[in-house]
Each structure stands twice: as structure tokens, then as C-alpha cells.
Enzyme design. Structure first.
Site, PDB file in Angstrom:
ATOM      1  CE1 TYR A  60      -4.053  -1.681  -0.458  1.00  0.00           C
ATOM      2  CE2 TYR A  60      -3.078  -3.246   1.071  1.00  0.00           C
ATOM      3  CZ  TYR A  60      -4.047  -2.925   0.137  1.00  0.00           C
ATOM      4  OH  TYR A  60      -4.992  -3.853  -0.222  1.00  0.00           O
ATOM      5  CG  HIS A  89     -13.711  -1.573  -2.629  1.00  0.00           C
ATOM      6  ND1 HIS A  89     -13.574  -2.002  -3.925  1.00  0.00           N
ATOM      7  CD2 HIS A  89     -14.864  -2.134  -2.176  1.00  0.00           C
ATOM      8  CE1 HIS A  89     -14.601  -2.804  -4.240  1.00  0.00           C
ATOM      9  NE2 HIS A  89     -15.396  -2.887  -3.197  1.00  0.00           N
ATOM     10  N   GLY A 137     -15.406   1.776 -16.351  1.00  0.00           N
ATOM     11  CA  GLY A 137     -14.113   1.154 -16.060  1.00  0.00           C
ATOM     12  C   GLY A 137     -14.090   0.167 -14.928  1.00  0.00           C
ATOM     13  CB  THR A 138     -15.899  -1.548 -12.710  1.00  0.00           C
ATOM     14  OG1 THR A 138     -15.981  -2.746 -11.921  1.00  0.00           O
ATOM     15  CG2 THR A 138     -17.288  -1.080 -13.093  1.00  0.00           C
ATOM     16  CG  ASP A 186      -7.833   6.787  -7.659  1.00  0.00           C
ATOM     17  OD1 ASP A 186      -8.724   7.657  -7.608  1.00  0.00           O
ATOM     18  OD2 ASP A 186      -7.807   5.910  -8.552  1.00  0.00           O
TER      19      ASP A 186
HETATM   20  N1  APR Z   1     -10.787   3.182 -19.679  1.00  0.00           N
HETATM   21  C1  APR Z   1     -11.850   2.545 -19.131  1.00  0.00           C
HETATM   22  N2  APR Z   1     -11.800   1.293 -18.683  1.00  0.00           N
HETATM   23  C2  APR Z   1     -10.637   0.648 -18.780  1.00  0.00           C
HETATM   24  C3  APR Z   1      -9.478   1.245 -19.320  1.00  0.00           C
HETATM   25  C4  APR Z   1      -9.591   2.580 -19.795  1.00  0.00           C
HETATM   26  N3  APR Z   1      -8.562   3.231 -20.325  1.00  0.00           N
HETATM   27  N4  APR Z   1      -8.474   0.336 -19.259  1.00  0.00           N
HETATM   28  C5  APR Z   1      -8.996  -0.771 -18.699  1.00  0.00           C
HETATM   29  N5  APR Z   1     -10.292  -0.603 -18.415  1.00  0.00           N
HETATM   30  C6  APR Z   1     -11.265  -1.516 -17.818  1.00  0.00           C
HETATM   31  C7  APR Z   1     -11.032  -2.977 -18.078  1.00  0.00           C
HETATM   32  O1  APR Z   1     -11.574  -3.349 -19.345  1.00  0.00           O
HETATM   33  C8  APR Z   1     -11.795  -3.618 -16.916  1.00  0.00           C
HETATM   34  O2  APR Z   1     -13.148  -3.849 -17.258  1.00  0.00           O
HETATM   35  O3  APR Z   1     -11.203  -1.373 -16.421  1.00  0.00           O
HETATM   36  C9  APR Z   1     -11.718  -2.555 -15.823  1.00  0.00           C
HETATM   37  C10 APR Z   1     -10.820  -2.884 -14.669  1.00  0.00           C
HETATM   38  O4  APR Z   1     -11.312  -4.002 -13.999  1.00  0.00           O
HETATM   39  P1  APR Z   1     -10.624  -4.504 -12.646  1.00  0.00           P
HETATM   40  O5  APR Z   1      -9.148  -4.513 -12.819  1.00  0.00           O
HETATM   41  O6  APR Z   1     -11.276  -5.769 -12.272  1.00  0.00           O
HETATM   42  O7  APR Z   1     -10.964  -3.321 -11.616  1.00  0.00           O
HETATM   43  P2  APR Z   1     -12.290  -3.058 -10.766  1.00  0.00           P
HETATM   44  O8  APR Z   1     -13.485  -3.572 -11.485  1.00  0.00           O
HETATM   45  O9  APR Z   1     -12.270  -1.648 -10.354  1.00  0.00           O
HETATM   46  O10 APR Z   1     -12.007  -3.977  -9.525  1.00  0.00           O
HETATM   47  C11 APR Z   1     -12.900  -3.993  -8.447  1.00  0.00           C
HETATM   48  O11 APR Z   1     -11.371  -5.346  -7.227  1.00  0.00           O
HETATM   49  O12 APR Z   1      -9.327  -6.006  -6.330  1.00  0.00           O
HETATM   50  C12 APR Z   1     -10.362  -5.195  -6.261  1.00  0.00           C
HETATM   51  O13 APR Z   1     -10.702  -3.763  -4.506  1.00  0.00           O
HETATM   52  C13 APR Z   1     -10.241  -3.790  -5.835  1.00  0.00           C
HETATM   53  O14 APR Z   1     -11.832  -2.020  -6.128  1.00  0.00           O
HETATM   54  C14 APR Z   1     -11.193  -3.097  -6.773  1.00  0.00           C
HETATM   55  C15 APR Z   1     -12.174  -4.193  -7.154  1.00  0.00           C
END
Ligand code: APR
Length: 231
Positions: free
Chosen positions: A55, A106, A172-173, A91
């Protein structure tokens, strides 16, 4: 006139263009690190130094990056809408861009808390949390992060907020992590739902969603322009 409410659910992808790695993309953080070794209460008990270091590195990087176009576009949206952001990100880029209503599901990298009393939360000065840094009750401070296996205390408030949306926007998730991924089921039937992500997302369970298959910067700008044009 009362502004329409837009609720945004953001994930790591919205910060990707600021230079912060996502978790599950190729080259993502969970390829480099084992979740079980750095992001669980068991890891904290077993190998505190590794968790602190993981972290600390994330926090240090946060001081080196800036919000991007997607964060700024959401700030612009506040001119015409009552915008509430629910973010899975730890962030502070939404806040630094200027968004005024941000809920962190989170936790937050720049905060730390007592390991015996979770109501004792502090802003950390600088990026480094060290072994031996203690809360006012004398216990080791830990990152203010919701680890895997820990309850997501903000979920009831986030679910309630999702149910009040006139428009719902997901950015973006990967929608892999519950309970955050389930929030969309609280959105009332008939509410327009948009999803901005360049990846292959399984949107089958989101009725009527409009999938904008773009990176966050481009996709969010495009959607904001469109929504602002309608008011
Ligand atoms: N713009 C938008 N989306 C994007 C970009 C971009 N430039 N680059 C990548 N992505 C997308 C990917 O396609 C994916 O769907 O961002 C997503 C990231 O997914 P994860 O890495 O799984 O992140 P997230 O969904 O935020 O994860 C959820 O998991 O480990 C934990 O606690 C952590 O809060 C986090 C949670």
C-alpha cells in the site's frame, strides 16, 4: 428547477489513463501480486511488512499521477446534474478533479485507521505508513482499505443511492467483485444505464444497458456531451 440525479459507479479503468494499473487486465496488479498475500486480514496477520509495503507503493504513486479527462468530464456534468459518484477506487482522483460528492466503497489510500477501533480514521501525512505507527489507543495503524473477506460497510448507502438515480453510469470496472457489482440491481426499472469500458464486459444481467465500448477519457467525454445536450 430540480436537477436530475446521475449516479456513477467507477472502477479502476477510470484511473488507468492517469497511469494507475487496473487489477484484472493483462499486466494488472493481481498478475504481479497474490491477492491473498497483500489484500486480506490474514495477510496483515502473517506478513504485515509486505502489506504495508504494497500500500505504501500504491500511495507513493498516487502523489505522482493526475486526474484525467474522464474525471474532469464528470465534474463538468455537475453544471447540469446532481452527480453522485460511487467509486471502488481507493485513489483520490475524483476529488482532486473537483467532483463534490464521492463515496468510496473500498476505502481510501491516503487514510489509515486503528487496527483495534475502526472508527479511528486518520489522514496520513506523506505516503509511508510504517510498522510502529500507532493510533491514539496504542495499536498499529493499518491502511484504510476494505480487504477481501471484510464487510463493505458502505454498501447499504450505495444501494440506496443507486435506487435514486435518474441516470446510471458505470465506468471502467470488470464488474467481477461483489457486492459492488450487484449495485446496478438497485437501479429502478426503466432508468437509462450506460456502461463505458473498452473491455469485454458481461452486460447480460443489466437490462437495457447501453454499452459504450471506449476508453474512459473518450467515452465519458462523449456521454457527457450527449447528456448536457439534452438539458
Ligand atoms: N478506460 C476505461 N476502462 C478501462 C481502461 C480505460 N482506459 N483500461 C482498462 N479498463 C477496464 C477494463 O476493461 C476492466 O473492465 O477497467 C476494468 C478494470 O477491472 P478490474 O481490474 O477488475 O478493476 P475493478 O473492477 O475496479 O475492480 C474492483 O477489485 O481487487 C479489487 O478492490 C479492488 O476495487 C477493486 C475491485
Amino acid at each position: 428547477m430540480l436537477k436530475k440525479r446521475i449516479v456513477v459507479l467507477s472502477g479502476a479503468g477510470i484511473s488507468a489513463e492517469s497511469g494507475i494499473k487496473t487489477f484484472r487486465d493483462s499486466g494488472g496488479l493481481w498478475e504481479e501480486y497474490d491477492i491473498m498475500e497483500v489484500a486480506t486480514p490474514e495477510a496483515w496477520e502473517r506478513n504485515r511488512d509486505l502489506v504495508l509495503e504494497f500500500y505504501n507503493q500504491r500511495r507513493k504513486q498516487l502523489y505522482e499521477v493526475e486526474p484525467n479527462d474522464a474525471h474532469y468530464a464528470l465534474v463538468e456534468l455537475e453544471k447540469a446534474f446532481d452527480v453522485h459518484i460511487i467509486t471502488q477506487n481507493v485513489d483520490d482522483l475524483h476529488e482532486r478533479a473537483g467532483s463534490s460528492q464521492v463515496m468510496h466503497l473500498h476505502g481510501e489510500l491516503k487514510k489509515v485507521r486503528s487496527s483495534v477501533d475502526e472508527s479511528l480514521i486518520y489522514d496520513l501525512d506523506g505516503w509511508e505508513l510504517k510498522a510502529g505507527d500507532k493510533c491514539e489507543k496504542g495499536s498499529q495503524l493499518r491502511p484504510h482499505i476494505v480487504w477481501f473477506g471484510e464487510p463493505v460497510e458502505m454498501i447499504p448507502a450505495a444501494a440506496e443511492l443507486s435506487g435514486t438515480a435518474d441516470i446510471y453510469v458505470i465506468i471502467g470496472t470488470s464488474l467481477n467483485v461483489y457486492p459492488a457489482a450487484g449495485l446496478v440491481s438497485y437501479v429502478l426499472p426503466g432508468t437509462p444505464i450506460y456502461l463505458i469500458d473498452p473491455g469485454e464486459i458481461n452486460v447480460g444481467y443489466i437490462p437495457g444497458v447501453r454499452f459504450i465500448k471506449e476508453r474512459a477519457g473518450t467515452g465519458t467525454r462523449q456521454l457527457v456531451k450527449e447528456l448536457m445536450g439534452e438539458v
